[in-house]
Design a protein around this motif. Structure first.
Motif, PDB file in Angstrom:
ATOM      1  N   GLN A  38      -4.840  -3.712 -80.752  1.00 52.36           N
ATOM      2  CA  GLN A  38      -3.636  -2.980 -81.143  1.00 52.36           C
ATOM      3  C   GLN A  38      -3.121  -2.080 -80.033  1.00 52.36           C
ATOM      4  O   GLN A  38      -2.090  -1.426 -80.199  1.00 52.36           O
ATOM      5  CB  GLN A  38      -3.901  -2.174 -82.417  1.00 52.36           C
ATOM      6  CG  GLN A  38      -4.048  -3.058 -83.646  1.00 52.36           C
ATOM      7  CD  GLN A  38      -4.253  -2.281 -84.927  1.00 52.36           C
ATOM      8  OE1 GLN A  38      -4.636  -1.111 -84.915  1.00 52.36           O
ATOM      9  NE2 GLN A  38      -4.030  -2.929 -86.051  1.00 52.36           N
ATOM     10  N   ILE A  43       2.309  -7.603 -78.764  1.00 53.14           N
ATOM     11  CA  ILE A  43       1.903  -8.327 -79.977  1.00 53.14           C
ATOM     12  C   ILE A  43       1.593  -7.385 -81.153  1.00 53.14           C
ATOM     13  O   ILE A  43       0.558  -7.514 -81.809  1.00 53.14           O
ATOM     14  CB  ILE A  43       0.688  -9.237 -79.688  1.00 53.14           C
ATOM     15  CG1 ILE A  43      -0.396  -8.470 -78.895  1.00 53.14           C
ATOM     16  CG2 ILE A  43       1.124 -10.484 -78.940  1.00 53.14           C
ATOM     17  CD1 ILE A  43      -1.671  -9.288 -78.662  1.00 53.14           C
ATOM     18  N   ILE A  45       2.929  -7.308 -84.152  1.00 52.32           N
ATOM     19  CA  ILE A  45       2.897  -8.012 -85.438  1.00 52.32           C
ATOM     20  C   ILE A  45       1.615  -8.824 -85.549  1.00 52.32           C
ATOM     21  O   ILE A  45       0.907  -8.766 -86.566  1.00 52.32           O
ATOM     22  CB  ILE A  45       4.138  -8.917 -85.595  1.00 52.32           C
ATOM     23  CG1 ILE A  45       5.411  -8.067 -85.614  1.00 52.32           C
ATOM     24  CG2 ILE A  45       4.044  -9.742 -86.879  1.00 52.32           C
ATOM     25  CD1 ILE A  45       6.693  -8.885 -85.550  1.00 52.32           C
ATOM     26  N   LEU A  46       1.297  -9.579 -84.508  1.00 54.01           N
ATOM     27  CA  LEU A  46       0.093 -10.412 -84.523  1.00 54.01           C
ATOM     28  C   LEU A  46      -1.153  -9.581 -84.772  1.00 54.01           C
ATOM     29  O   LEU A  46      -2.086 -10.035 -85.444  1.00 54.01           O
ATOM     30  CB  LEU A  46      -0.032 -11.173 -83.195  1.00 54.01           C
ATOM     31  CG  LEU A  46      -1.237 -12.121 -83.078  1.00 54.01           C
ATOM     32  CD1 LEU A  46      -1.096 -13.284 -84.062  1.00 54.01           C
ATOM     33  CD2 LEU A  46      -1.374 -12.644 -81.654  1.00 54.01           C
ATOM     34  N   THR A  47      -1.202  -8.374 -84.249  1.00 50.30           N
ATOM     35  CA  THR A  47      -2.391  -7.524 -84.382  1.00 50.30           C
ATOM     36  C   THR A  47      -2.309  -6.583 -85.584  1.00 50.30           C
ATOM     37  O   THR A  47      -3.184  -5.729 -85.750  1.00 50.30           O
ATOM     38  CB  THR A  47      -2.598  -6.694 -83.101  1.00 50.30           C
ATOM     39  OG1 THR A  47      -1.418  -5.922 -82.831  1.00 50.30           O
ATOM     40  CG2 THR A  47      -2.901  -7.594 -81.918  1.00 50.30           C
ATOM     41  N   ILE A 215       1.683 -12.368 -91.366  1.00 53.97           N
ATOM     42  CA  ILE A 215       2.161 -12.022 -90.032  1.00 53.97           C
ATOM     43  C   ILE A 215       2.833 -13.214 -89.349  1.00 53.97           C
ATOM     44  O   ILE A 215       3.744 -13.028 -88.538  1.00 53.97           O
ATOM     45  CB  ILE A 215       1.037 -11.433 -89.148  1.00 53.97           C
ATOM     46  CG1 ILE A 215      -0.042 -12.459 -88.846  1.00 53.97           C
ATOM     47  CG2 ILE A 215       0.459 -10.186 -89.764  1.00 53.97           C
ATOM     48  CD1 ILE A 215      -1.126 -11.947 -87.907  1.00 53.97           C
ATOM     49  N   VAL A 216       2.404 -14.432 -89.693  1.00 58.73           N
ATOM     50  CA  VAL A 216       3.090 -15.611 -89.153  1.00 58.73           C
ATOM     51  C   VAL A 216       4.509 -15.685 -89.701  1.00 58.73           C
ATOM     52  O   VAL A 216       5.466 -15.980 -88.969  1.00 58.73           O
ATOM     53  CB  VAL A 216       2.311 -16.900 -89.487  1.00 58.73           C
ATOM     54  CG1 VAL A 216       3.132 -18.139 -89.121  1.00 58.73           C
ATOM     55  CG2 VAL A 216       0.989 -16.926 -88.719  1.00 58.73           C
ATOM     56  N   ALA A 220       5.026 -13.226 -85.830  1.00 56.95           N
ATOM     57  CA  ALA A 220       3.924 -13.397 -84.880  1.00 56.95           C
ATOM     58  C   ALA A 220       4.155 -14.573 -83.940  1.00 56.95           C
ATOM     59  O   ALA A 220       3.796 -14.514 -82.752  1.00 56.95           O
ATOM     60  CB  ALA A 220       2.598 -13.578 -85.631  1.00 56.95           C
ATOM     61  N   GLU A 223       6.305 -13.509 -81.101  1.00 54.64           N
ATOM     62  CA  GLU A 223       5.553 -12.676 -80.163  1.00 54.64           C
ATOM     63  C   GLU A 223       4.712 -13.524 -79.219  1.00 54.64           C
ATOM     64  O   GLU A 223       4.693 -13.292 -78.007  1.00 54.64           O
ATOM     65  CB  GLU A 223       4.635 -11.712 -80.928  1.00 54.64           C
ATOM     66  CG  GLU A 223       5.349 -10.570 -81.586  1.00 54.64           C
ATOM     67  CD  GLU A 223       4.387  -9.588 -82.233  1.00 54.64           C
ATOM     68  OE1 GLU A 223       4.832  -8.479 -82.584  1.00 54.64           O
ATOM     69  OE2 GLU A 223       3.184  -9.909 -82.372  1.00 54.64           O
ATOM     70  N   VAL A 224       3.993 -14.484 -79.778  1.00 54.65           N
ATOM     71  CA  VAL A 224       3.147 -15.344 -78.947  1.00 54.65           C
ATOM     72  C   VAL A 224       3.994 -16.152 -77.978  1.00 54.65           C
ATOM     73  O   VAL A 224       3.677 -16.272 -76.787  1.00 54.65           O
ATOM     74  CB  VAL A 224       2.285 -16.272 -79.830  1.00 54.65           C
ATOM     75  CG1 VAL A 224       1.508 -17.272 -78.968  1.00 54.65           C
ATOM     76  CG2 VAL A 224       1.321 -15.445 -80.681  1.00 54.65           C
ATOM     77  N   PHE A 238      -3.902 -15.729 -81.536  1.00 54.74           N
ATOM     78  CA  PHE A 238      -3.047 -15.996 -80.375  1.00 54.74           C
ATOM     79  C   PHE A 238      -3.275 -17.416 -79.862  1.00 54.74           C
ATOM     80  O   PHE A 238      -2.326 -18.174 -79.652  1.00 54.74           O
ATOM     81  CB  PHE A 238      -3.333 -14.978 -79.260  1.00 54.74           C
ATOM     82  CG  PHE A 238      -2.334 -15.020 -78.136  1.00 54.74           C
ATOM     83  CD1 PHE A 238      -1.317 -14.087 -78.068  1.00 54.74           C
ATOM     84  CD2 PHE A 238      -2.401 -15.989 -77.130  1.00 54.74           C
ATOM     85  CE1 PHE A 238      -0.387 -14.100 -77.029  1.00 54.74           C
ATOM     86  CE2 PHE A 238      -1.493 -16.028 -76.103  1.00 54.74           C
ATOM     87  CZ  PHE A 238      -0.475 -15.080 -76.055  1.00 54.74           C
TER      88      PHE A 238
END
Length: 289
Positions: A38, A43, A45-47, A215-216, A220, A223-224, A238
């Motif tokens: 974090q 990233i 959102i992903l985290t 989150i997907v 996310a 972001e990736v 990720f």
């Protein structure tokens, strides 16, 4: 009277952040991150980092401020977290440290063996030497340089041999000098309350699956996609989402793989915190789960 700090730890998707928000509202707290993923700005959102609304409601520190391209270490975290604890306290807030990275939390609770920084040229030269002469000859050189360490290492243990060699060249001292140095907690002058959020296993796994799917759906993938050119990240999901974006797997497969990885990681975190963090209050059924 000792100054107070609260540490909230536990596995991913356990509800630590919600619990910390409630506590911060009740106790005039400020939240300090102890999650190694974090910290990354690309990233959030992903985290599952705190959102903008949470950050407006309660002061948050050490979130989303480092690029995934940058090097970061436990020692660096410890240094920055201790500075933030002092800053938060002087501002009139109760420091509330929240996260699932065990080494970050243990570095604050129990201290850390600080290893020396190695000059870039020394590191490159040592690695070149190993490649040039091979493991057996390199081990012989290490034996001449630092006999006690070499006696503990086999010629096949390349990484530890490299580390011992470069530390001796950098400092003139054996790596044992640093590994065996007395370690003290940097928070010895504080009254520390440690809380572990540890839901029942089936609830935790359900949360892991539902949160990753959420989150997907909420950004996310973007972001990736925007971060892949900067390299890979160890953030959960990720690698799997990057594989989907490269047409190596379907989105459904990527999500399933990432959910499996997340559940496995959560299980390891529970085991680690149960065995490595002492004197903690364990909460199994927070009200928000």
């Amino acid at each position: 009277m000792k100054k107070k700090i609260i540490i909230i730890c536990g596995p991913t998707a356990s509800g630590k952040s919600s619990y910390a928000m409630d506590m911060a509202k009740a106790k005039n707290g400020a939240i300090i991150n102890a999650d190694s993923m974090q910290i990354y700005q690309e990233i959030p959102i992903l985290t599952a980092s705190p959102n903008d609304e949470d950050k407006k409601t309660i002061p948050h520190h050490l979130y989303n401020y480092i690029s995934i391209q940058d090097n970061f270490s436990v020692a660096k975290y410890q240094q920055e977290a201790l500075a933030k604890i002092s800053e938060v306290e002087k501002g009139g807030y109760l420091p509330i440290i929240v996260g699932g990275t065990g080494l970050y939390i243990s570095s604050l609770l129990y201290g850390l063996n600080i290893m020396p920084e190695i000059d870039h040229n020394i590191r490159n030269n040592v690695r070149s030497l190993l490649q040039e002469i091979g493991n057996e000859a390199f081990h012989a050189k290490l034996t001449s340089l630092d006999p006690p360490v070499a006696a503990r290492l086999s010629a096949g243990d390349s990484q530890r041999m490299l580390r011992a060699y470069e530390v001796h060249l950098q400092t003139g001292k054996s790596i044992l000098h640093f590994q065996e140095a007395e370690v003290k907690s940097q928070l010895a002058d504080y009254d520390i309350e440690t809380i572990m959020i540890s839901p029942e296993r089936s609830i935790l796994y359900r949360n892991c699956d539902e949160r990753f799917a959420h989150i997907v759906r909420n950004g996310a993938l973007e972001e990736v996609k925007n971060s892949m050119h900067k390299g890979s990240s160890k953030a959960l999901g990720f690698e799997q989402l990057a594989a989907y974006l490269k047409n190596e797997v379907s989105l459904e497969e990527a999500i399933t793989l990432a959910q499996n990885k997340t559940r496995q990681y959560a299980k390891r975190q529970v085991t680690w915190f149960n065995h490595q963090i002492n004197d903690k209050l364990i909460i199994n059924n927070p009200k928000y789960l």
